[in-house]
Design an enzyme around this catalytic site. Structure first.
Site, PDB file in Angstrom:
ATOM      1  N   HIS A   1       0.258  -1.336  -0.085  1.00  0.00           N
ATOM      2  CA  HIS A   1      -0.081   0.114   0.008  1.00  0.00           C
ATOM      3  C   HIS A   1       1.130   0.973   0.098  1.00  0.00           C
ATOM      4  O   HIS A   1       0.477   2.211   0.441  1.00  0.00           O
ATOM      5  CB  HIS A   1      -0.489   0.053   1.467  1.00  0.00           C
ATOM      6  CG  HIS A   1      -1.817  -1.159   0.935  1.00  0.00           C
ATOM      7  ND1 HIS A   1      -2.852  -0.640   0.656  1.00  0.00           N
ATOM      8  CD2 HIS A   1      -2.078  -2.712   1.508  1.00  0.00           C
ATOM      9  CE1 HIS A   1      -3.982  -2.023   0.803  1.00  0.00           C
ATOM     10  NE2 HIS A   1      -3.432  -2.301   1.411  1.00  0.00           N
TER      11      HIS A   1
ATOM     12  N   LYS B   1      -8.969  13.292   5.119  1.00  0.00           N
ATOM     13  CA  LYS B   1      -8.209  12.317   5.676  1.00  0.00           C
ATOM     14  C   LYS B   1      -7.578  12.496   6.137  1.00  0.00           C
ATOM     15  O   LYS B   1      -7.183  13.349   6.437  1.00  0.00           O
ATOM     16  CB  LYS B   1      -7.262  12.300   4.354  1.00  0.00           C
ATOM     17  CG  LYS B   1      -6.842  13.374   3.343  1.00  0.00           C
ATOM     18  CD  LYS B   1      -5.900  13.275   2.174  1.00  0.00           C
ATOM     19  CE  LYS B   1      -6.770  13.727   1.072  1.00  0.00           C
ATOM     20  NZ  LYS B   1      -7.503  12.175  -0.294  1.00  0.00           N
ATOM     21  N   ARG B   2      -6.577  11.429   6.481  1.00  0.00           N
ATOM     22  CA  ARG B   2      -5.468  11.335   7.555  1.00  0.00           C
ATOM     23  C   ARG B   2      -4.365  12.578   7.022  1.00  0.00           C
ATOM     24  O   ARG B   2      -4.309  13.362   5.964  1.00  0.00           O
ATOM     25  CB  ARG B   2      -4.585  10.212   8.104  1.00  0.00           C
ATOM     26  CG  ARG B   2      -5.355   9.012   8.352  1.00  0.00           C
ATOM     27  CD  ARG B   2      -5.587  10.000   9.764  1.00  0.00           C
ATOM     28  NE  ARG B   2      -4.919   9.317  10.842  1.00  0.00           N
ATOM     29  CZ  ARG B   2      -5.102   8.443  11.644  1.00  0.00           C
ATOM     30  NH1 ARG B   2      -5.288   7.642  12.009  1.00  0.00           N
ATOM     31  NH2 ARG B   2      -2.827   8.749  12.862  1.00  0.00           N
TER      32      ARG B   2
ATOM     33  N   LYS C   1       0.372  14.157   2.088  1.00  0.00           N
ATOM     34  CA  LYS C   1      -1.488  14.182   1.270  1.00  0.00           C
ATOM     35  C   LYS C   1      -1.062  15.769   1.152  1.00  0.00           C
ATOM     36  O   LYS C   1      -1.937  16.400   0.819  1.00  0.00           O
ATOM     37  CB  LYS C   1      -1.867  13.972   2.841  1.00  0.00           C
ATOM     38  CG  LYS C   1      -2.252  12.294   3.023  1.00  0.00           C
ATOM     39  CD  LYS C   1      -2.953  12.231   3.409  1.00  0.00           C
ATOM     40  CE  LYS C   1      -2.729  10.732   3.939  1.00  0.00           C
ATOM     41  NZ  LYS C   1      -3.405   9.621   2.658  1.00  0.00           N
TER      42      LYS C   1
ATOM     43  N   THR D   1      -8.874   6.688  -2.079  1.00  0.00           N
ATOM     44  CA  THR D   1     -10.633   6.350  -1.733  1.00  0.00           C
ATOM     45  C   THR D   1     -11.048   6.934  -2.037  1.00  0.00           C
ATOM     46  O   THR D   1     -12.006   6.931  -2.869  1.00  0.00           O
ATOM     47  CB  THR D   1     -10.129   4.481  -1.296  1.00  0.00           C
ATOM     48  OG1 THR D   1     -10.064   5.031   0.394  1.00  0.00           O
ATOM     49  CG2 THR D   1      -9.779   2.877  -1.912  1.00  0.00           C
TER      50      THR D   1
ATOM     51  N   LYS E   1     -14.424   8.425  -4.092  1.00  0.00           N
ATOM     52  CA  LYS E   1     -16.077   9.067  -2.498  1.00  0.00           C
ATOM     53  C   LYS E   1     -17.226  10.108  -3.852  1.00  0.00           C
ATOM     54  O   LYS E   1     -17.767   9.862  -3.723  1.00  0.00           O
ATOM     55  CB  LYS E   1     -16.450   7.936  -1.883  1.00  0.00           C
ATOM     56  CG  LYS E   1     -15.696   6.942  -1.305  1.00  0.00           C
ATOM     57  CD  LYS E   1     -15.136   7.089   0.166  1.00  0.00           C
ATOM     58  CE  LYS E   1     -14.206   5.899   0.572  1.00  0.00           C
ATOM     59  NZ  LYS E   1     -13.682   5.976   1.552  1.00  0.00           N
TER      60      LYS E   1
HETATM   61  O1  73E Z   1      -3.420   5.656  -0.601  1.00  0.00           O
HETATM   62  C1  73E Z   1      -3.728   4.841   0.540  1.00  0.00           C
HETATM   63  C2  73E Z   1      -4.560   3.972   0.035  1.00  0.00           C
HETATM   64  O2  73E Z   1      -5.450   4.480  -0.796  1.00  0.00           O
HETATM   65  C3  73E Z   1      -2.507   4.395   0.786  1.00  0.00           C
HETATM   66  O3  73E Z   1      -2.045   5.099   1.467  1.00  0.00           O
HETATM   67  C4  73E Z   1      -3.082   3.583   2.692  1.00  0.00           C
HETATM   68  O4  73E Z   1      -3.270   2.327   1.100  1.00  0.00           O
HETATM   69  C5  73E Z   1      -5.083   3.223   0.966  1.00  0.00           C
HETATM   70  C6  73E Z   1      -5.557   1.429   0.012  1.00  0.00           C
HETATM   71  O5  73E Z   1      -4.561   0.636  -0.497  1.00  0.00           O
HETATM   72  C7  73E Z   1      -2.135   3.348   3.460  1.00  0.00           C
HETATM   73  N1  73E Z   1      -1.927   2.670   4.691  1.00  0.00           N
HETATM   74  C8  73E Z   1      -0.749   2.440   5.591  1.00  0.00           C
HETATM   75  N2  73E Z   1      -0.774   2.497   4.120  1.00  0.00           N
HETATM   76  N3  73E Z   1      -0.595   2.638   2.801  1.00  0.00           N
HETATM   77  C9  73E Z   1      -0.423   2.188   6.628  1.00  0.00           C
HETATM   78  C10 73E Z   1       0.653   1.602   7.262  1.00  0.00           C
HETATM   79  C11 73E Z   1       1.217   1.237   8.002  1.00  0.00           C
HETATM   80  C12 73E Z   1      -0.160   1.935   9.446  1.00  0.00           C
HETATM   81  C13 73E Z   1      -1.496   2.012   8.709  1.00  0.00           C
HETATM   82  C14 73E Z   1      -1.846   2.231   7.286  1.00  0.00           C
END
Ligand code: 73E
Length: 837
Positions: A374, A567-568, A573, A678, A682
């Site tokens: 991710h 978003k976070r 971001k 995502t 939405k």
């Molecule tokens: O871009 C998003 C993505 O849409 C991405 O930053 C997020 O995953 C979403 C779903 O695919 C994400 N979260 C984390 N890494 N990528 C993450 C890593 C460590 C702890 C918690 C979350």
């Protein structure tokens, strides 16, 4: 399959077997029965909370019937199942979703009205199940909805945190974190005190040779903690399939050890042990895309992986199939590297407990696992210190070394002339202390690795796993672009838009096949349709305006352009880019003549999102937004031309109110940093346009909706490295309008500038890693274009309708079918019949 009641007695069971309510009357009877008996309340003391509880319990009974049938049917048919391992499931509320998915919306609405309650009020009594941080956790929740809707036999596995993500309060413009104790009343979970697993930590490994001379490893003398299962039903939409989400809770195991303590009168020590064990599942780590390497987090990961694998293997063994059938019965998806310990754990089970040979065990393991990456950002890639793993999981460290040894031998044979590659691809990083690179272990132990949007998957192949693409060939690496469930994010969040679409498409079938949306493009010039579409957007903006007034005490005009970034909070971001842009807008408004101001498009800038408690820079961004809001919202010169709102405690249920209310939403990460995103999907699905960078899924959204229907700006991913390079050589000039923003902040216009020093300095003095200054000009120019475009309401409406009609691709149903076909090799199982046959 064992059944406990003999055939001769089953007739009685069948006769008394629970029946589903169907009519409004039957529903009401169930609600009242639960309120009066289960809750011991009455007509005279039934508040909205009790009405919620009664409704939830009635719906729950209904879900249980279908859930039991689905599970029974899956046990009989014993198809290949999918197991989705995710440390996060950001589920939000369950009642609304349950009512919708079992098709009882009208019944519930009417029934509750007859009992004296409004369905909306009842639904809003529920607390969010917030077992996640952001996109990764919400994606897992959307996937469960799609898996059930598409009738895939699938289970989710996670931890039952006592505390989910914290509740955010804003005090004096600063974020304050409050623990979220959400389990007070949770009708959606079922404790399975009979389903437990003993999990071992610490201890040592003893090796010996058995009679045949084979080496045996025994992991012994560890501490044992009990994992207890809690199950939650996951109903599919328009199908009887109801899958299972299994959450593990930690508990002290009462072995002999404890009893000696009791006997010795060490009652307090024993209670302390109990508490220590319960700590494992106590709290979700509140970091999104950041690895902090804490021992308790590693304990959580192993506890959850070991319990889940034991459960999966136990289920497989019931079928008495040969081990080589395991990958034909079981597909396990690793949601990021968090569950990577499942790989050495399966090896341990196969080698140490089941006595398989290495090669067979390894082949089974690789065939079983798939890994979803991710993020490519270095600070998020998990690396566990070798001494820590050695201490906590001595046998697993040995297995990781063995896996690494075999792998490096393979690489050496394949690339004999490139010995320097071995250090680069080794699972063990030669740092001080040494560290286990979990992403490499995940790649090596899986048969497929996927990214979550096309650009991201390209970056995965060309950056972090470049060497692995050469080693394994390109086919091991693939893309599955993320998606969202249209049930929650269209039908539930925006029922009126869903109804409008249904009225044109002759029903709600598009909720199961989102590509059908393309048919509404035919209505883009239809007067009535346009009018209703626009009225819906206005009503949704009005709803957010009312909410903003009620909760934040800020009055906003729903006729303004609603600009939303939720978003976070994270530097990549770039909420800072947004708020700097807002300050720039404010300064321009201030210097305008009253006549010129009359021509300005009024705008409300909404922000929302949590910062990790230890992330100082993110917290200062929140503070700056709030301070700017205080000044701008109270400036008489400005009035309604500009308002700045920070929406407190952004979560899933609030997103359901916020998302349908945007005209523009911001997805403005530095190119190459946001894997997918995502919420971008939405917002567009709900008739809002995007201002965004060429990053993540924005690129594919552009491909689908067309370049005319999105506002793109900023530098491209391929140019980011060069730009960063220039900053280091001082070879850059701050844009004058950005300099003016910084001067204004420094001058104290938004209160004490001390807290904002780090924020400004990170750009001016510390290399501007996220390229805020490089993209600033392009960002504010594009915002100007948006102001202009919005003035032509007709053209704007055409863009939004067109965009909605082209969003079919982003359904999570499409993703799940892609995973099923490309990675899991599983088929849907037709849902159970109503009579349970
Ligand atoms: O871009 C998003 C993505 O849409 C991405 O930053 C997020 O995953 C979403 C779903 O695919 C994400 N979260 C984390 N890494 N990528 C993450 C890593 C460590 C702890 C918690 C979350």
């Amino acid at each position: 399959v064992e059944a406990s009641v003999p055939e001769s007695q089953r007739e009685a069971w069948r006769k008394f077997s629970a029946k589903e309510f169907k009519t409004t009357e039957e529903f009401e009877a169930e609600v009242v029965r639960h309120i009066e008996t289960t809750l011991a309340r009455s007509l005279f003391n039934c508040d909205e909370a009790a009405a919620y509880a009664g409704t939830a319990l009635a719906l729950r009974d209904r879900l249980i019937i279908e859930w039991n049938r689905t599970q029974q049917q899956q046990t009989f048919a014993d198809p290949k199942r999918v197991y989705y391992l995710s440390l996060e499931f950001l589920m939000g509320r369950a009642l609304d979703n349950a009512i919708l998915n079992v098709g009882m919306k009208d019944v519930a609405e009417k029934g509750l009205a007859e009992l004296g309650f409004r369905m909306e009020d009842v639904i809003s009594q529920e607390r969010d199940a917030a077992l996640g941080n952001g996109g990764l956790g919400r994606l897992a929740a959307c996937f469960l909805d799609s898996l059930a809707t598409l009738n895939y036999p699938a289970w989710g596995y996670a931890l039952r945190y006592r505390y989910g993500i914290f509740r955010q309060e804003i005090v004096d413009g600063y974020q304050v974190e409050v623990p979220d104790y959400w389990l007070d009343f949770n009708p959606w979970e079922f404790p399975r005190h009979d389903v437990t697993v003993d999990i071992q930590f610490y201890g040592s490994v003893r090796k010996y040779r058995d009679d045949s001379g084979k080496q045996i490893s025994v992991w012994e003398n560890g501490e044992i903690v009990k994992a207890v299962a809690y199950d939650a039903p996951i109903p599919g939409y328009g199908t009887r399939t109801t899958n299972n989400l299994r959450l593990w809770s930690s508990k002290a195991s009462h072995g002999e050890f404890d009893f000696t303590k009791f006997n010795a009168g060490e009652y307090e020590a024993s209670v302390a042990d109990q508490q220590r064990a319960e700590t494992i599942s106590a709290v979700l780590y509140p970091n999104d895309s950041l690895d902090r390497g804490k021992e308790l987090r590693l304990k959580q990961q192993y506890f959850w992986c070991a319990a889940s694998l034991f459960d999966i293997v136990r289920r497989f063994k019931k079928s008495k199939k040969a081990w080589k059938e395991f990958p034909n019965q079981v597909a396990i998806q690793l949601n990021d590297t968090h569950p990577t310990l499942a790989i050495p754990e399966l090896m341990r089970i196969l080698l140490d407990l089941e006595g398989l040979e290495w090669d067979e065990a390894w082949q089974i393991t690789q065939m079983t696992f798939g890994y979803t990456n991710h993020t490519v950002m270095p600070e998020a890639l998990e690396k566990w210190s070798v001494p820590l793993v050695q201490h906590l999981l001595p046998r697993h460290l040995q297995l990781i070394y063995d896996i690494n040894f075999q792998f490096l031998q393979f690489v050496e044979r394949s690339f004999p002339k490139e010995r320097e590659m071995l250090g680069r691809v080794s699972i063990i990083e030669e740092s001080e202390p040494k560290r286990v690179r979990m992403a490499y272990l995940a790649v090596i132990g899986s048969h497929k690795v996927n990214g979550v949007a096309e650009l991201h998957s390209d970056l995965v192949r060309t950056t972090i796993f470049k060497d692995f693409v050469r080693i394994y060939g390109p086919d091991k690496f693939t893309n599955v672009t993320n998606g969202i469930t249209p049930r929650r994010w269209l039908h539930q969040a925006n029922p009126r838009l869903s109804a409008l679409i249904a009225s044109k498409l002759g029903g709600h079938e598009f909720l199961r096949d989102l590509n059908l949306l393309h048919k509404i493009e035919a209505y883009v010039d239809d007067k009535e349709f346009r009018k209703e579409f626009q009225a819906i957007k206005f009503a949704n903006k009005k709803r957010l305006a009312d909410y903003t007034k009620e909760v934040q005490g800020i009055t906003v005009d729903p006729h303004s352009l609603f600009d939303i970034q939720v978003k976070r909070i994270h530097e990549y971001k770039r909420q800072q880019l947004n708020i700097f842009g807002v300050i720039h807008r404010y300064l321009e408004l201030k210097e305008m003549s009253p006549e010129d101001r009359k021509k300005v498009q009024p705008r409300v800038s909404f922000f929302g999102g949590k910062a990790a408690p230890g992330y100082w820079m993110a917290k200062m961004v929140i503070h700056l937004i709030n301070q700017v809001g205080k000044v701008v919202n109270n400036d008489k010169d400005i009035g309604d031309l500009l308002k700045v709102v920070f929406l407190e405690d952004y979560n899933v249920s609030k997103a359901e109110i916020i998302t349908p209310a945007s005209d523009i939403s911001e997805h403005i990460s530095t190119a190459g940093t946001e894997a997918s995103g995502t919420s971008n999907m939405k917002f567009v699905l709900n008739g809002g346009l995007i201002i965004g960078t060429c990053d993540g899924a924005n690129i594919e959204i552009t491909r689908e909706v067309g370049e005319d229907n999105i506002f793109l700006f900023g530098n491209l991913s391929e140019d980011v490295d060069d730009l960063r390079h220039h900053h280091f050589y001082g070879d850059f000039q701050l844009d004058p309008s950005l300099k003016r923003v910084f001067d204004t902040i420094r001058s104290g216009t938004f209160g004490d500038s001390g807290p904002f020093t780090g924020l400004v300095d990170s750009i001016v003095d510390h290399g501007d890693y996220y390229l805020v200054s490089d993209d600033f000009k392009s960002y504010i120019d594009t915002q100007k274009l948006i102001d202009e475009a919005y003035k032509d309401q007709d053209a704007w409406l055409t863009k939004t309708i067109t965009a909605v009609s082209r969003m079919g691709f982003f359904s999570s149903d499409r993703c799940i079918d892609e995973y099923a076909e490309m990675i899991w090799n599983v088929e849907p199982l037709p849902p159970p019949k109503e009579n349970g046959a």
